[in-house]
Design a protein around this motif. Structure first.
Motif, short mmCIF file in Angstrom:
data_model
loop_
_atom_site.label_atom_id
_atom_site.label_comp_id
_atom_site.label_asym_id
_atom_site.label_seq_id
_atom_site.Cartn_x
_atom_site.Cartn_y
_atom_site.Cartn_z
N MET A 25 0.74 -1.31 -0.04
CA MET A 25 -0.13 -0.10 0.02
C MET A 25 0.79 1.27 0.10
O MET A 25 0.60 2.18 0.79
CB MET A 25 -0.95 0.25 1.18
N GLY A 26 1.85 1.20 -0.86
CA GLY A 26 2.64 2.36 -1.04
C GLY A 26 3.95 2.47 -0.18
O GLY A 26 4.86 3.20 -0.37
N HIS A 27 4.24 1.24 0.27
CA HIS A 27 5.46 1.20 1.50
C HIS A 27 6.61 0.94 0.54
O HIS A 27 7.58 1.86 0.81
CB HIS A 27 5.42 0.09 2.31
N SER A 28 6.73 0.33 -0.53
CA SER A 28 7.81 0.00 -1.21
C SER A 28 8.26 1.48 -1.94
O SER A 28 9.52 1.72 -2.06
CB SER A 28 7.49 -1.15 -2.30
N GLU A 29 7.18 2.06 -2.48
CA GLU A 29 7.38 3.48 -3.08
C GLU A 29 7.97 4.33 -2.21
O GLU A 29 9.06 5.19 -2.39
CB GLU A 29 6.42 3.85 -3.82
N ARG A 30 7.58 4.38 -0.91
CA ARG A 30 8.13 5.23 -0.03
C ARG A 30 9.52 4.82 0.39
O ARG A 30 10.69 5.65 0.69
CB ARG A 30 7.21 5.24 1.44
N ILE A 31 10.00 3.63 0.63
CA ILE A 31 11.42 3.18 0.80
C ILE A 31 12.25 3.52 -0.35
O ILE A 31 13.32 4.23 -0.26
CB ILE A 31 11.27 1.60 1.04
N VAL A 32 12.05 3.48 -1.72
CA VAL A 32 12.56 3.79 -2.58
C VAL A 32 12.83 5.62 -2.71
O VAL A 32 13.60 6.01 -2.81
CB VAL A 32 12.04 3.56 -3.96
N GLY A 33 11.58 6.26 -2.44
CA GLY A 33 11.50 7.55 -2.42
C GLY A 33 12.57 8.14 -1.31
O GLY A 33 13.43 8.92 -1.52
N GLN A 34 12.44 7.49 -0.17
CA GLN A 34 13.44 7.89 0.98
C GLN A 34 14.88 7.74 0.55
O GLN A 34 16.00 8.56 0.63
CB GLN A 34 13.08 7.19 2.12
N TYR A 35 15.27 6.69 -0.13
CA TYR A 35 16.57 6.12 -0.55
C TYR A 35 17.39 7.58 -1.62
O TYR A 35 18.08 7.93 -1.34
CB TYR A 35 16.90 4.99 -0.92
N LEU A 36 16.39 7.55 -2.37
CA LEU A 36 16.55 8.62 -3.53
C LEU A 36 16.74 9.82 -2.71
O LEU A 36 17.53 10.76 -3.26
CB LEU A 36 15.60 8.61 -4.52
N LYS A 37 16.05 10.27 -1.93
CA LYS A 37 16.01 11.90 -1.56
C LYS A 37 17.19 12.02 -0.71
O LYS A 37 18.07 12.73 -0.55
CB LYS A 37 14.78 11.88 -0.62
N GLU A 38 17.55 10.74 0.15
CA GLU A 38 18.76 10.85 0.91
C GLU A 38 20.08 10.82 0.30
O GLU A 38 21.12 11.44 0.86
CB GLU A 38 18.82 9.95 2.19
N THR A 39 20.16 10.17 -0.77
CA THR A 39 21.36 9.70 -1.49
C THR A 39 21.55 10.44 -2.60
O THR A 39 22.74 10.68 -3.03
CB THR A 39 21.47 8.31 -1.80
N GLY A 40 20.60 10.98 -3.24
CA GLY A 40 20.62 11.50 -4.69
C GLY A 40 20.98 10.73 -5.81
O GLY A 40 21.44 11.00 -6.89
N ALA A 41 20.60 9.38 -5.66
CA ALA A 41 21.10 8.55 -6.62
C ALA A 41 20.31 8.68 -7.81
O ALA A 41 19.34 8.98 -7.53
CB ALA A 41 20.53 6.92 -5.96
N GLU A 42 21.02 8.45 -9.03
CA GLU A 42 20.29 8.71 -10.18
C GLU A 42 19.92 7.27 -10.90
O GLU A 42 20.78 6.24 -11.11
CB GLU A 42 21.28 9.28 -11.23
N VAL A 43 18.76 6.89 -10.65
CA VAL A 43 18.22 5.75 -11.56
C VAL A 43 17.08 5.92 -12.53
O VAL A 43 16.36 7.05 -12.24
CB VAL A 43 17.65 4.69 -10.12
N THR A 44 16.79 4.97 -13.24
CA THR A 44 15.76 5.08 -14.12
C THR A 44 14.42 4.33 -13.39
O THR A 44 14.84 3.17 -13.06
CB THR A 44 15.90 4.19 -15.42
N LEU A 45 13.46 4.84 -13.26
CA LEU A 45 12.48 4.45 -12.09
C LEU A 45 11.18 4.01 -12.92
O LEU A 45 10.75 5.19 -13.72
CB LEU A 45 12.43 5.40 -11.10
#
Length: 329
Positions: free
Chosen positions: A60-80
């Motif tokens: 219910m959105g938890h996976s998206e939140r985890i991915v979003g948290q990682y991207l926000k904290e690290t600035g990782a550049e990925v094709t999503l």
């Protein structure tokens, strides 16, 4: 780590030949904790895997939140990539209406801390919405800059062709592995013909082709596999005999079973970009270098003898899990 590249569709970006599926972070295959999930994403990034796949329905959105948290904290550049179309139940249903898709995309972008996603899938097709109308909706999202491209999941070749005529489809995602080979009956060929990337999910047979035996009796109540026919007796014991033979062959070649299974998928066409998933970095290391494994004609012949087409006992889904899947053979 260097990762060979493949095109995400004829007109899409180049991404790593192996992608990453984030379904496990939502606990579909056993308990997952956020700290471990974030550590796993760090290992995924370090392995050169830059194409990540999630969905609004995963936890219910938890996976998206985890991915979003990682991207926000690290600035990782990925094709999503993320997905839309499944409405949680009970009973489970599907919605491909423009209003629903737009609302869910806005919610997904907020969780992912993104202004857009590179790839937006229709997770399940709602049959009451003509595929041409659905394609037009996705085309509007592309024109508005909310998504770069769109895709379909668990659909038939005829659906792919109809949709592609209206707004070109970039990717199609279906289950495909050494124990689920139905896409060979039209989807893989259709994607190749039309310049569409084929994205095999569960390429490691939902963990069955791992380095050690699973024990279905230990699956937790919410584990997706608990009621999956291939993990239920007597099917599971029959399947283990084949898996043991496959694992022995991999050991003889000096590679792990999951790495060999993934190498086989990669060998089926340059337009295939499998998205294995895992809850831990330990399992990631079991297969992360699969793209470097070469397979000879003799190897492929051997594998066809060890795991012949149709070897798996039991359907790939239970009757309830099959809801919304397009059947075409």
């Amino acid at each position: 780590m260097s990762m060979p590249k493949r095109k995400l569709g004829a007109h899409g970006p180049e991404v790593g030949a192996i992608g990453f599926g984030c379904m496990s972070f939502a606990g579909f295959f056993g308990a997952a904790d956020d700290e471990t999930s974030l550590e796993t994403l760090a290992a995924v990034e370090a392995a050169g895997i830059d194409f990540w796949d999630t969905a609004n329905i995963y936890g219910m959105g938890h996976s998206e939140r985890i991915v979003g948290q990682y991207l926000k904290e690290t600035g990782a550049e990925v094709t999503l990539a993320t997905k839309v179309g499944i409405v949680p139940g009970p009973p489970r249903s599907f919605d491909n209406s423009e209003d629903y898709i737009r609302a869910e995309l806005e919610s997904s972008l907020e969780k992912l801390h993104r202004d857009k996603v590179e790839l937006y899938y229709i997770h399940r097709r709602a049959q009451e919405v003509p595929i041409e109308i659905l394609a037009e909706t996705m085309g509007k999202l592309i024109q508005e800059g909310l998504i770069d491209a769109w895709g379909l999941s668990e659909v038939a070749p005829a659906t792919i062709r109809r949709a592609h005529k209206v707004v070109p489809v970039t990717a199609v995602q279906n289950e495909y592995s050494l124990w689920t080979r139905q896409p060979e009956l039209g989807v893989i060929q259709t994607c190749e013909e039309l310049g569409i990337a084929f994205i095999p999910f569960s390429p490691l047979a939902r963990g069955a082709l791992g380095v050690s035996d699973l024990d279905p009796s230990q699956f937790q109540d919410h584990d997706f596999r608990r009621v999956n026919p291939r993990f239920v007796e007597p099917n599971w014991s029959e399947n283990l005999d084949y898996i043991h033979a496959f694992r022995a062959y991999a050991e003889k070649k000096g590679v792990t079973a999951p790495a060999l299974a993934l190498a086989w998928v990669l060998h089926q066409g340059d337009h295939l970009i499998p998205i294995p998933g895992t809850r831990t970095s330990t399992h990631l290391h079991d297969w992360a270098k699969a793209a470097s494994i070469g397979l000879s004609e003799d190897d492929l012949w051997d594998l066809e003898q060890i795991l012949p087409v149709g070897w798996a006992a039991g359907d790939r889904y239970s009757d309830a899990q099959l809801l919304g899947i397009e059947r075409y053979c």
